[in-house]
Each structure stands twice: as structure tokens, then as C-alpha cells.
Scaffold this active site. Structure first.
Site, PDB file in Angstrom:
ATOM      1  CD  GLU A  38      -2.796   1.150   2.447  1.00 60.98           C
ATOM      2  OE1 GLU A  38      -2.766   0.224   3.275  1.00 60.98           O
ATOM      3  OE2 GLU A  38      -3.505   2.163   2.566  1.00 60.98           O
ATOM      4  NE  ARG A 262       3.778  -7.830  10.517  1.00 54.24           N
ATOM      5  CZ  ARG A 262       3.158  -7.110   9.596  1.00 54.24           C
ATOM      6  NH1 ARG A 262       2.101  -7.569   8.978  1.00 54.24           N
ATOM      7  NH2 ARG A 262       3.596  -5.916   9.278  1.00 54.24           N
ATOM      8  CE  LYS A 272       3.265   0.049   4.702  1.00 60.35           C
ATOM      9  NZ  LYS A 272       2.468  -0.030   3.508  1.00 60.35           N
TER      10      LYS A 272
HETATM   11  P1  ATP Z   1       2.721  -2.240   7.918  1.00 60.00           P
HETATM   12  O1  ATP Z   1       1.928  -2.827   9.034  1.00 60.00           O
HETATM   13  O2  ATP Z   1       4.144  -2.019   8.234  1.00 60.00           O
HETATM   14  O3  ATP Z   1       2.074  -1.034   7.307  1.00 60.00           O
HETATM   15  P2  ATP Z   1       1.529  -3.708   5.854  1.00 60.00           P
HETATM   16  O4  ATP Z   1       1.404  -5.185   5.842  1.00 60.00           O
HETATM   17  O5  ATP Z   1       0.316  -2.926   6.140  1.00 60.00           O
HETATM   18  O6  ATP Z   1       2.719  -3.358   6.805  1.00 60.00           O
HETATM   19  P3  ATP Z   1       1.654  -3.428   3.049  1.00 60.00           P
HETATM   20  O7  ATP Z   1       2.133  -2.298   2.234  1.00 60.00           O
HETATM   21  O8  ATP Z   1       0.215  -3.729   3.039  1.00 60.00           O
HETATM   22  O9  ATP Z   1       2.133  -3.156   4.520  1.00 60.00           O
HETATM   23  O10 ATP Z   1       2.502  -4.734   2.753  1.00 60.00           O
HETATM   24  C1  ATP Z   1       2.905  -5.218   1.493  1.00 60.00           C
HETATM   25  C2  ATP Z   1       3.297  -6.657   1.644  1.00 60.00           C
HETATM   26  O11 ATP Z   1       4.389  -6.787   2.554  1.00 60.00           O
HETATM   27  C3  ATP Z   1       2.167  -7.483   2.203  1.00 60.00           C
HETATM   28  O12 ATP Z   1       2.033  -8.651   1.461  1.00 60.00           O
HETATM   29  C4  ATP Z   1       2.581  -7.752   3.624  1.00 60.00           C
HETATM   30  O13 ATP Z   1       2.050  -8.957   4.073  1.00 60.00           O
HETATM   31  C5  ATP Z   1       4.101  -7.760   3.526  1.00 60.00           C
HETATM   32  N1  ATP Z   1       4.703  -7.398   4.811  1.00 60.00           N
HETATM   33  C6  ATP Z   1       4.500  -6.274   5.529  1.00 60.00           C
HETATM   34  N2  ATP Z   1       5.181  -6.299   6.682  1.00 60.00           N
HETATM   35  C7  ATP Z   1       5.863  -7.472   6.700  1.00 60.00           C
HETATM   36  C8  ATP Z   1       6.757  -8.107   7.630  1.00 60.00           C
HETATM   37  N3  ATP Z   1       7.095  -7.518   8.776  1.00 60.00           N
HETATM   38  N4  ATP Z   1       7.257  -9.310   7.309  1.00 60.00           N
HETATM   39  C9  ATP Z   1       6.937  -9.901   6.155  1.00 60.00           C
HETATM   40  N5  ATP Z   1       6.104  -9.382   5.237  1.00 60.00           N
HETATM   41  C10 ATP Z   1       5.563  -8.179   5.503  1.00 60.00           C
HETATM   42 MG    MG Z   2      -1.379  -2.762   5.006  1.00 59.30          MG
END
Ligand code: ATP
Ligand code: MG
Length: 559
Positions: A38, A262, A272
Site C-alpha cells: 500500500e 511476518r 509503517k
Molecule cells: P505495515 O503494518 O508495516 O504497514 P503492511 O502489511 O500494512 O505493513 P503493506 O504495504 O500492506 O504493509 O505490505 C505489502 C506486503 O508486505 C504485504 O504482502 C505484507 O504482508 C508484507 N509485509 C508487511 N510487513 C511485513 C513483515 N514484517 N514481514 C513480512 N512481510 C511483511
Molecule cells: Mg497494510
């Protein structure tokens, strides 16, 4: 490293097993994965794990990977983030097959919604968010369906079209899937598919005032792109039945979702939202502050893509959440930098040494290896003269027995140059040491040493007339708490007060004058460094990537 990690290195991970099975059985002839960020912030090392996994699978099995921006929430998204994400993925060493945006599918999603309304599987609900929450029930109590769910298909079609046309205000109506208010899976209790948001979108502008929810966008996007293996993190397990339900009811390409754990690192926050707060509230200087575990921060700090990929490889792919040691990441970068970093000499806290038997006005060039670990690395020229700086801490006036550095009457070697002996200590009126008077042994020159003298200590040094004054930024971990996930304090209270120490007194050897941003250095006996982007015509600034040894392991033992 623990045993299970070693196991993961050797064997195939569970996703590789699934892919191999799917290819063997003929379910797919080739695979397609996607990385779906995102664009509401910069990528962090957790995302790197997902990137390595998605791109890595496709590379290993000859498939392809799309970069898809999951941009269905207009309020938090920005093109600045889109650009940074593209840069970071490429820097990590991966190239996507297609650059795609969920927002490009808004028309298609709308058609899908209409299709479900026509099938009697979706309805427009006028309830407030509070009412919807109250009617939803709890995990132990079923929810209740309200009167809006009884609307006719014609009414629903008309109301949904009016929602799209902008007839209603934010929150006045939502479109919900009609599934099962008694389901044990809360996501099945008539989940919201669309909400009204009169907001400007970074790509579609003001065309839309209704936006799909994650669950009504993600699977459909996967399906449109014919993603075979849609990989996400464990928290999406409860969403999977809904993912499958929409695909089944719409009768579209059957993408499948798989979940893995994760990445979490000790001494770090990995979200983020929290990283954004650190930037907004100025705990750090920006998303690329070298203390941040964003890809941009790690890059500026001097981390290499190889070291980050190596970490992701080492930790493997698992189905149980775990906390990975920050020291493992530091181990990976040390290993890589030891192989590639150019050796240079920089004195952090200078003490002037005058070599009294070296002729005034004379100077010479000595040679030193750029990297003893790399047989292909060359050597560099270092000017040597009558006056050199050494490190203040490398001299002791009253030295204990095993102090093999410089002390009155004691000898040391100046790296790649000569052996010197300390003859006299000069002090100011206040008793501070200002200068050392030494003599050198002319026959002791490195490479042609015929002096027969053996010394135990070798010091780094910088010749005074050609020394470059520079600033060093000694970075350390941003947080001082090991398990940030399970600490009750607000994370802003866990910040390590020594996460940045600035050294302004340093002198570097002249070879560093031509440093470039991608060059990696080992400052002898001090640590690994790289040039920082704040460097100007007047001042060179270097960031410490990592120390030569793990200082935190000792800290922990001390308790
Ligand atoms: P955050 O909580 O940091 O905003 P998010 O999952 O909301 O992370 P996205 O931009 O939606 O962020 O994530 C893009 C991809 O990265 C998704 O498929 C998510 O599952 C993966 N991802 C995000 N954080 C991690 C992590 N700590 N370890 C492994 N994969 C991750
Ligand atoms: Mg997200």
C-alpha cells in the site's frame, strides 16, 4: 544461530513445496506472484522479506512477479511513496513483470459488485458504523441482520449507483456482502465491500467517491492478474475464506492465498504507522534516517542489498511468528562488508605525534592494501610525514602491563609505515597532553623491515599535512528494548539516547577525498562506514554502518 534456522537453509520451504507440487500436478504450467504494497509509507525490512519471497519464488520456478500498488484508500496514499517503493524494490535487486495499480481496476470492481447485487448477494445498508458494529455480535454470539438486508435487487442497484454518483455523504451508506451473520468467522458476517469517501485519489483524482475495502479488492486484483500464489502474512488467515468466497461467487480466476510469518527484529518496530510517527514527530530526520529499518534508511546507513537478501535467506519462511535477532542482520552486513569494503585510516579523536628524527619538510608515500580479504583488490598510496595523528585512546602515560599501544618509552608500528618510539610527552599548562615526541626506526618500513624489532601493537594514523577533516555519525540501534512487541511502554519512550553520536574532530587519510556514495569502507580498528548524502563541498560526512564486532552481545551478558 539456532538449529531450526540451519534446517530451513538446507531444505525447501513450505511455499516452494506447494509450488513444486502445483507444477508437477499440472495445476499450473507457470506461476505468477505479486508484491502488493500500500503506497502509504516507505518500505521496511519486513517488506524486504516479502519481496525476496515473492520475487524469489518466481525466479526459482521460472515465473513472474507483478508489483501491484494496493491503492484503494485515497486518504493515506501518495505518489512520493509509489516512487520510493519502486526504487527500493529495484535496489534490492528485483525487477517486476508489470507495474500495476489496484485503482486501475476500480471499474472492474464496480462491475463485480453489481454482479453480486444482481445475484442477491450484496445489499446497501444505511446503518451507521456504530450500528453495524453493534449488530455484528461477538465471536461467541451471532450477529443480527437488519431491515436493510431485505431490500430488493432493484433498490440495491439503484442505491449503489447513487452512491457512486455522489448523492450521499461519507458514512451515510455502505455496500455489504450478504453471507452469514451467524458465522464463527467474523469476516463472514456481511462484510462491507464499499464505503463512501469523498476524497481525492492520487491516480483516479475525483472520479470516484466510493472505494472498495481490502477484502473486496485484494482477491479480485489477484484474480484479474491471474496470480497463482498470493502470499501474505499470517494475520490474513481469517480473511482467506472471504477471499475464496468472493472469487467463487464471481466465478473468476481462482487465485489462492498462502500465509507466512511476518519478520520482526529485536530492538525495532516494524510497522509503517509507527515509522511514520517517528518521522512526523521528528524522533528521526526522515524516512531515510540511517537508524530507521526502512530500506531507504538501511541503504543510507551503508547496508548492501546482498546483506538484506542474505538475512531473508537465513531466516527462511515459516508459519509461526518469531522475533529475529538484530545481531543476525548485523552479522550479515559485517560478513559482506568484510569481503568488499576498502580499508582506510581515520583518526576519530586526534593526538598529534611529531617524529623528531624524520627530516622537516620531507614526506614519502607508503603503500597499503585496499582489502586483504580480496585478492583482486589493489593497494593505495598514503603520504607519510614528520607529523601524524594517532588516536588519543592509543596512548597512555601510565600504562598497564598488557597495554600494547603507545606509552612513554614503548614502541608500536604505524600501520603500513614505520615503528615509532615515544620519547617525550608534551602538556599544556592545565596538564593536558597536547603532543607526543617520538622517534622512528628508518629500517622498519613495512614491506622492507630489516630492523629485527618485534612490536605487538599496530596503530592507524593519518599524516597531518594531508589530513581531511571530516564528520562521523556513529549510529547505533534506535531502540534500547529487545522485544518491542511485548513492551508496555509507548515505543517513543524506548528510544536509545545513544542511537546517534556525532564526531566532529576526525581526520581521514587523503584517499577518502574521492569517496562515492556506493563505496563501502572499513575504517581500520573502528568500524564500517559509507559517505552520507549530507556531505558538502566543505565537509565530508561518513555514517557508521556497523561496528567491527557485536558490542550488544557483551551488553546483554552484563545484564
Ligand atoms: P505495515 O503494518 O508495516 O504497514 P503492511 O502489511 O500494512 O505493513 P503493506 O504495504 O500492506 O504493509 O505490505 C505489502 C506486503 O508486505 C504485504 O504482502 C505484507 O504482508 C508484507 N509485509 C508487511 N510487513 C511485513 C513483515 N514484517 N514481514 C513480512 N512481510 C511483511
Ligand atoms: Mg497494510
Amino acid at each position: 544461530m539456532t538449529e531450526p534456522l540451519k534446517e530451513a537453509e538446507k531444505s525447501r520451504n513450505f511455499l516452494e513445496e506447494i509450488v513444486e507440487e502445483d507444477l508437477k500436478s499440472g495445476k499450473y504450467t507457470s506461476i505468477t506472484t505479486r508484491f502488493p504494497p500500500e503506497p502509504n509509507g516507505y518500505l521496511h525490512i519486513g517488506h524486504a522479506k516479502s519481496i525476496c519471497l515473492n520475487f524469489g519464488l518466481a525466479l526459482k520456478y521460472g515465473g513472474k512477479t507483478n508489483l501491484r500498488f494496493d491503492d484503494t484508500n485515497p486518504v493515506t496514499e501518495d505518489t512520493e511513496y509509489v516512487d520510493s517503493i519502486k526504487e527500493d524494490v529495484q535496489w534490492l535487486g528485483f525487477q517486476w513483470a508489470n507495474e500495476l495499480y489496484a485503482s486501475d481496476y476500480f471499474d472492474k470492481f464496480y462491475e463485480f459488485a453489481v454482479q453480486l447485487i444482481k445475484a442477491g448477494l450484496a445489499y446497501v445498508d444505511d446503518s451507521t458504523a456504530e450500528e453495524i458494529a453493534a449488530q455484528k455480535g461477538t465471536p461467541t454470539e451471532p450477529g443480527i441482520r437488519n431491515k436493510f438486508s431485505e431490500r430488493s435487487i432493484e433498490d440495491n442497484l439503484q442505491l449503489f449507483e447513487e452512491m457512486k454518483a455522489g448523492k450521499y455523504k461519507d458514512g451515510e451508506k455502505v455496500l455489504r456482502a450478504k453471507i452469514d451473520m451467524g458465522s464463527s468467522n467474523m469476516h463472514f458476517r456481511d462484510p462491507i465491500m464499499y464505503r463512501i469517501k469523498h476524497a481525492h485519489h492520487h491516480r483516479t483524482g475525483d472520479k470516484w467517491c466510493i472505494y472498495p475495502m481490502y477484502d473486496f479488492a485484494h482477491g479480485q486484483s489477484d484474480s484479474i492478474e491471474k496470480i497463482t500464489h498470493s502470499i501474505c502474512t499470517l494475520e490474513f488467515i481469517p480473511h482467506r475464506p472471504l477471499y475464496d468466497w468472493f472469487i467463487e461467487k464471481l466465478g473468476i480466476f481462482p487465485s489462492h492465498q498462502y500465509e507466512f510469518a511476518r519478520l520482526n527484529l529485536t530492538y525495532n518496530v516494524m510497522s509503517k504507522r509507527k515509522l511514520k510517527q517517528l518521522v512526523a514527530e521528528k524522533y528521526v530526520t526522515g524516512w531515510d534516517d540511517p537508524r530507521m529499518i526502512t530500506i531507504a534508511g538501511l541503504r543510507r546507513r551503508g547496508y548492501t542489498p546482498e546483506s538484506i537478501r542474505e538475512l531473508c535467506e537465513k531466516i527462511g519462511v515459516v508459519k509461526r511468528d518469531s522475533l529475529i535477532e538484530m545481531s543476525l542482520l548485523e552479522f550479515c552486513i559485517r560478513e559482506h562488508l568484510n569481503k568488499i569494503a576498502l580499508r582506510r585510516m581515520v583518526v576519530f579523536d586526534p593526538l598529534k605525534v611529531v617524529i623528531t628524527n624524520y627530516p622537516e619538510g620531507q614526506s614519502e608515500i607508503v603503500h597499503s592494501e585496499d582489502n586483504p580479504e580480496d585478492p583482486n583488490a589493489g593497494s593505495r598510496e598514503i603520504p607519510f610525514s614528520r607529523e601524524v595523528y594517532i588516536e588519543k585512546e592509543d596512548f597512555m602515560e601510565v600504562a598497564p602491563k598488557k597495554f600494547f599501544r603507545l606509552a612513554p618509552g614503548q614502541m608500536v608500528r604505524l600501520k603500513s609505515a614505520y615503528i615509532i618510539k615515544c620519547d617525550e610527552v608534551i602538556k599544556d599548562d592545565a596538564g593536558n597532553i597536547t603532543e607526543l615526541r617520538c622517534s622512528y626506526i628508518p629500517e622498519s618500513k613495512s614491506g622492507s623491515d630489516t630492523s629485527g624489532i618485534n612490536v605487538k601493537g599496530t596503530l592507524h594514523w593519518v599524516s597531518v599535512p594531508t589530513a581531511i577533516s571530516c564528520e562521523l555519525r556513529l549510529y547505533d540501534r534506535l531502540f534500547k528494548v529487545e522485544d518491542m512487541l511485548n513492551d508496555d511502554r509507548p515505543y517513543t519512550e524506548c528510544i536509545n539516547p545513544e542511537s546517534l553520536v556525532t564526531v566532529t574532530s576526525a581526520y581521514a587519510e587523503p584517499a577518502l577525498r574521492t569517496s562515492k556514495f556506493n563505496d563501502r569502507y572499513q575504517f581500520l580498528r573502528k568500524g564500517y562506514f559509507c559517505l552520507d548524502k549530507d556531505t558538502s563541498e566543505d565537509k565530508m560526512i561518513f555514517n557508521r554502518t556497523v561496528t567491527l564486532k557485536d558490542g550488544w552481545a557483551k551488553e546483554q551478558k552484563k545484564g
